[in-house]
Design a protein around this motif. Structure first.
Motif, PDB file in Angstrom:
ATOM      1  N   GLY A  95      -2.604   7.917  -2.180  1.00 40.38           N
ATOM      2  CA  GLY A  95      -3.287   6.919  -1.547  1.00 40.38           C
ATOM      3  C   GLY A  95      -4.238   5.804  -2.400  1.00 40.38           C
ATOM      4  O   GLY A  95      -5.303   4.988  -1.368  1.00 40.38           O
ATOM      5  N   ARG A  96      -3.697   5.678  -3.677  1.00 40.65           N
ATOM      6  CA  ARG A  96      -4.794   4.192  -4.452  1.00 40.65           C
ATOM      7  C   ARG A  96      -3.591   3.299  -3.476  1.00 40.65           C
ATOM      8  O   ARG A  96      -2.101   3.735  -4.273  1.00 40.65           O
ATOM      9  CB  ARG A  96      -5.474   4.930  -5.878  1.00 40.65           C
TER      10      ARG A  96
ATOM     11  N   CYS B 104       3.081  -9.854  -5.086  1.00 41.74           N
ATOM     12  CA  CYS B 104       3.318  -9.887  -3.223  1.00 41.74           C
ATOM     13  C   CYS B 104       3.758  -8.651  -3.154  1.00 41.74           C
ATOM     14  O   CYS B 104       4.153  -7.789  -1.621  1.00 41.74           O
ATOM     15  CB  CYS B 104       4.808 -10.623  -3.597  1.00 41.74           C
ATOM     16  N   PHE B 105       3.393  -7.667  -3.801  1.00 43.38           N
ATOM     17  CA  PHE B 105       4.281  -5.693  -3.686  1.00 43.38           C
ATOM     18  C   PHE B 105       2.533  -5.418  -4.422  1.00 43.38           C
ATOM     19  O   PHE B 105       2.130  -5.017  -5.682  1.00 43.38           O
ATOM     20  CB  PHE B 105       5.060  -4.834  -3.605  1.00 43.38           C
ATOM     21  N   GLN B 106       2.232  -3.732  -3.572  1.00 41.67           N
ATOM     22  CA  GLN B 106       1.275  -3.189  -4.570  1.00 41.67           C
ATOM     23  C   GLN B 106       2.141  -1.666  -4.360  1.00 41.67           C
ATOM     24  O   GLN B 106       2.831  -1.203  -3.697  1.00 41.67           O
ATOM     25  CB  GLN B 106      -0.169  -3.175  -4.040  1.00 41.67           C
ATOM     26  N   HIS B 107       1.986  -1.563  -5.822  1.00 40.89           N
ATOM     27  CA  HIS B 107       1.871   0.592  -6.240  1.00 40.89           C
ATOM     28  C   HIS B 107       1.316   1.281  -5.255  1.00 40.89           C
ATOM     29  O   HIS B 107      -0.547   0.453  -5.387  1.00 40.89           O
ATOM     30  CB  HIS B 107       2.177   0.629  -7.457  1.00 40.89           C
ATOM     31  N   ARG B 108       1.579   2.304  -4.379  1.00 47.39           N
ATOM     32  CA  ARG B 108       0.890   3.557  -4.120  1.00 47.39           C
ATOM     33  C   ARG B 108       1.442   4.439  -5.014  1.00 47.39           C
ATOM     34  O   ARG B 108       2.045   5.100  -5.012  1.00 47.39           O
ATOM     35  CB  ARG B 108       0.526   3.614  -2.601  1.00 47.39           C
ATOM     36  N   ASP B 109      -0.405   5.390  -5.195  1.00 45.48           N
ATOM     37  CA  ASP B 109       0.015   7.158  -5.823  1.00 45.48           C
ATOM     38  C   ASP B 109      -1.003   7.418  -4.870  1.00 45.48           C
ATOM     39  O   ASP B 109      -2.055   6.704  -5.841  1.00 45.48           O
ATOM     40  CB  ASP B 109      -0.207   6.369  -7.015  1.00 45.48           C
TER      41      ASP B 109
ATOM     42  N   GLY C 271      10.202   7.492   9.067  1.00 46.91           N
ATOM     43  CA  GLY C 271       9.433   7.705   9.328  1.00 46.91           C
ATOM     44  C   GLY C 271       8.708   8.654   8.752  1.00 46.91           C
ATOM     45  O   GLY C 271       7.413   9.169   8.726  1.00 46.91           O
ATOM     46  N   GLU C 272       9.620   9.700   7.950  1.00 47.65           N
ATOM     47  CA  GLU C 272       9.049  10.905   7.866  1.00 47.65           C
ATOM     48  C   GLU C 272       9.850  11.475   6.147  1.00 47.65           C
ATOM     49  O   GLU C 272       9.754  12.559   5.838  1.00 47.65           O
ATOM     50  CB  GLU C 272       9.917  11.841   8.507  1.00 47.65           C
ATOM     51  N   TRP C 273       9.687  10.611   5.507  1.00 48.36           N
ATOM     52  CA  TRP C 273      10.586  10.455   4.156  1.00 48.36           C
ATOM     53  C   TRP C 273       8.446  10.470   3.785  1.00 48.36           C
ATOM     54  O   TRP C 273       8.268  10.373   3.603  1.00 48.36           O
ATOM     55  CB  TRP C 273      10.599   9.377   3.768  1.00 48.36           C
ATOM     56  N   ASP C 274       9.074  11.886   2.301  1.00 47.86           N
ATOM     57  CA  ASP C 274       8.048  12.146   1.357  1.00 47.86           C
ATOM     58  C   ASP C 274       8.398  11.043   0.481  1.00 47.86           C
ATOM     59  O   ASP C 274       8.887  11.410  -0.809  1.00 47.86           O
ATOM     60  CB  ASP C 274       8.633  13.221   0.890  1.00 47.86           C
ATOM     61  N   THR C 275       8.167  10.468   1.027  1.00 46.31           N
ATOM     62  CA  THR C 275       7.674   8.880  -0.523  1.00 46.31           C
ATOM     63  C   THR C 275       6.070   7.759  -0.432  1.00 46.31           C
ATOM     64  O   THR C 275       5.777   8.775   0.776  1.00 46.31           O
ATOM     65  CB  THR C 275       9.017   7.818   0.037  1.00 46.31           C
ATOM     66  N   GLU C 276       5.872   7.074  -0.906  1.00 48.41           N
ATOM     67  CA  GLU C 276       4.647   6.400  -1.468  1.00 48.41           C
ATOM     68  C   GLU C 276       5.284   4.692  -1.099  1.00 48.41           C
ATOM     69  O   GLU C 276       5.196   4.837  -2.719  1.00 48.41           O
ATOM     70  CB  GLU C 276       3.520   7.405  -1.996  1.00 48.41           C
ATOM     71  N   GLY C 277       4.632   3.759  -0.826  1.00 47.69           N
ATOM     72  CA  GLY C 277       4.757   2.930  -1.384  1.00 47.69           C
ATOM     73  C   GLY C 277       6.477   2.013  -1.556  1.00 47.69           C
ATOM     74  O   GLY C 277       6.914   2.697  -0.793  1.00 47.69           O
ATOM     75  N   PRO C 278       5.779   0.527  -2.266  1.00 46.65           N
ATOM     76  CA  PRO C 278       7.497   0.318  -2.289  1.00 46.65           C
ATOM     77  C   PRO C 278       8.256   0.338  -3.284  1.00 46.65           C
ATOM     78  O   PRO C 278       9.266   0.131  -2.965  1.00 46.65           O
ATOM     79  CB  PRO C 278       7.099  -1.186  -1.770  1.00 46.65           C
ATOM     80  N   THR C 279       7.672   1.039  -4.586  1.00 45.23           N
ATOM     81  CA  THR C 279       8.108   0.675  -5.977  1.00 45.23           C
ATOM     82  C   THR C 279       9.116   1.871  -5.677  1.00 45.23           C
ATOM     83  O   THR C 279       9.598   2.383  -5.157  1.00 45.23           O
ATOM     84  CB  THR C 279       6.897   1.353  -6.942  1.00 45.23           C
ATOM     85  N   VAL C 280       9.670   1.597  -7.084  1.00 46.87           N
ATOM     86  CA  VAL C 280      10.917   2.581  -7.466  1.00 46.87           C
ATOM     87  C   VAL C 280      10.743   3.912  -7.470  1.00 46.87           C
ATOM     88  O   VAL C 280      11.625   4.664  -7.065  1.00 46.87           O
ATOM     89  CB  VAL C 280      11.913   1.562  -8.561  1.00 46.87           C
TER      90      VAL C 280
END
Length: 432
Positions: A384-385, A377-382, A330-339
């Motif tokens: 906040g977009r 089925c998934f969206q990239h997040r960058d 829950g504290e990972w410095d990641t964003e969204g589902p993509t690679v």
């Protein structure tokens, strides 16, 4: 974070991977979504073709789709200028996709001429960039432009695909492979006074104008930093390819990374102030828990390095950094589902290095973001977009590939798996 049972994870992963692939059968939505990057590996057809090739044993429609996507990308591509182009855009992206993808097909025979042309193109690129890099060294320039050695544009990515070509029997790739491995070995073993050989000088730093603190630095990450050359050279060493100085270069780069480890991860870059011990705060540009920058990608590179030079300390450092993510749920410095900077990248890095708890958590986080109402089925997040992206690096194809491997969806066992495109270890067990 809600967790699921292993059996449920497998079922969900397989179903999601196939659902994404079906959404990506037609080329037109991919071209529309990716725009100017429509043929790329990161966002477009080269990435979706690689997905369909990986799944071609599941159903004939995927082999047909792979052919369609490669054909459309080839028609759209325009040859790159002599000093531009890596394996994620344009001709290089299609070349990488063909070299890694065709061994998955039930019948790769019809593609051999295209693969040979791909090998020739990438070999010429490797030799040209290596010569450019040597000119830079001979001129005693400060540092080294990151475009010459990174995964996206430079020798780490091109060299890794050429190694895959050699492992598949395309021995005409050897000259380009040797040029890449020798050049990166020389770069690592040629420090500039108090700076490492991969130091990024100010004129070649795209962030310099907006953030003066980033003017001169050494990147750490797998996508654009020293972890990329380290991962490539480690795979060369494991394959018995490369020069005599290569093991020393692997140790030099790996130990430098260990020196700059901060807690359970790494700063995105090491600055002049860091080297001098006068930095008042760590660099903020980039991520610390993703494939592109941070513990997962750097950990994967150190894991490969430890195997390559038989150093269990490097393997332990790699696994401890990736295992530590499981403690910080829950504290990972990641964003969204993509690679690139999301859950799929963490899943791949953790799974391929044996950090199973972290891999399970990443898989749960990934499946939780699945939404069949979305176009892919998934969206990239960058920053906040949210964006509907089809490709491998920042899109649904990369997620589907990660989930397909996670669930063990049937495939032919290739000489090198598709994860070579990401400079990740390929010692994953796949069904025959």
């Amino acid at each position: 974070m809600t967790t699921t049972s292993p059996g449920t994870r497998t079922t969900d992963s397989a179903g999601a991977a196939l659902a994404i692939a079906d959404r990506l059968l037609d080329t037109e939505p991919i071209i529309t979504a990716a725009g100017s990057a429509a043929t790329s590996l990161s966002r477009g057809l080269a990435g979706t073709a690689l997905l369909h090739a990986r799944l071609s044993r599941c159903h004939p429609r995927f082999a047909t789709a792979a052919d369609l996507h490669w054909t459309r990308a080839a028609r759209m591509n325009i040859s790159a200028p002599p000093r531009t182009g890596g394996v994620f855009n344009g001709v290089g992206a299609l070349a990488a996709s063909l070299i890694l993808g065709t061994p998955y097909l039930p019948d790769p025979g019809p593609y051999q001429a295209a693969v040979r042309r791909s090998v020739e193109w990438l070999t010429a690129r490797a030799i040209a960039i290596a010569a450019w890099q040597q000119d830079w060294l001979d001129a005693s320039q400060a540092g080294m432009p990151w475009q010459t050695y990174d995964l996206i544009n430079g020798l780490s990515g091109i060299g890794r695909i050429l190694l895959a070509a050699v492992q598949a029997g395309h021995l005409d790739a050897e000259s380009g492979l040797l040029a890449a491995s020798n050049s990166l070995t020389t770069m690592i073993e040629t420090p500039r006074r108090d700076k490492p050989g991969w130091w990024r000088p100010q004129p070649h730093n795209p962030a310099a104008l907006s953030d003066p603190h980033n003017c001169d630095a050494a990147n750490t990450g797998l996508a654009h930093g020293i972890a990329g050359p380290l991962a490539f050279l480690a795979e060369c060493q494991l394959a018995g390819r490369g020069c005599a100085a290569q093991p020393d270069a692997i140790r030099t780069a790996a130990h430098w990374l260990l020196q700059w480890r901060a807690g359970d991860s790494w700063p995105p870059q090491v600055t002049v102030d860091d080297l001098a011990g006068t930095s008042t705060s760590p660099s903020s540009r980039g991520r610390r828990d993703a494939w592109c920058y941070g513990a997962p990608g750097i950990g994967a590179a150190l894991f490969a390095a430890g195997r390559a030079v038989a150093d269990p300390r490097l393997i332990e450092a790699a696994r401890s950094a990736i295992d530590a993510l499981a403690v910080r749920t829950g504290e990972w410095d990641t964003e969204g589902p993509t690679v690139c900077h999301g859950s799929a990248g963490v899943l791949l890095c953790a799974g391929l290095t044996g950090s199973h708890v972290t891999a399970d958590l990443a898989a749960d986080a990934l499946i939780a973001q699945y939404d069949p109402q979305l176009p892919f089925c998934f969206q990239h997040r960058d920053h906040g977009r949210t964006i509907d992206e089809p490709g491998l690096l920042v899109g649904a194809a990369g997620i589907a590939l990660a989930l397909a491997d996670r669930s063990g969806l049937a495939t032919r066992k290739p000489p090198t798996t598709w994860t070579a495109a990401l400079l990740l270890p390929t010692s994953v067990s796949l069904p025959e």
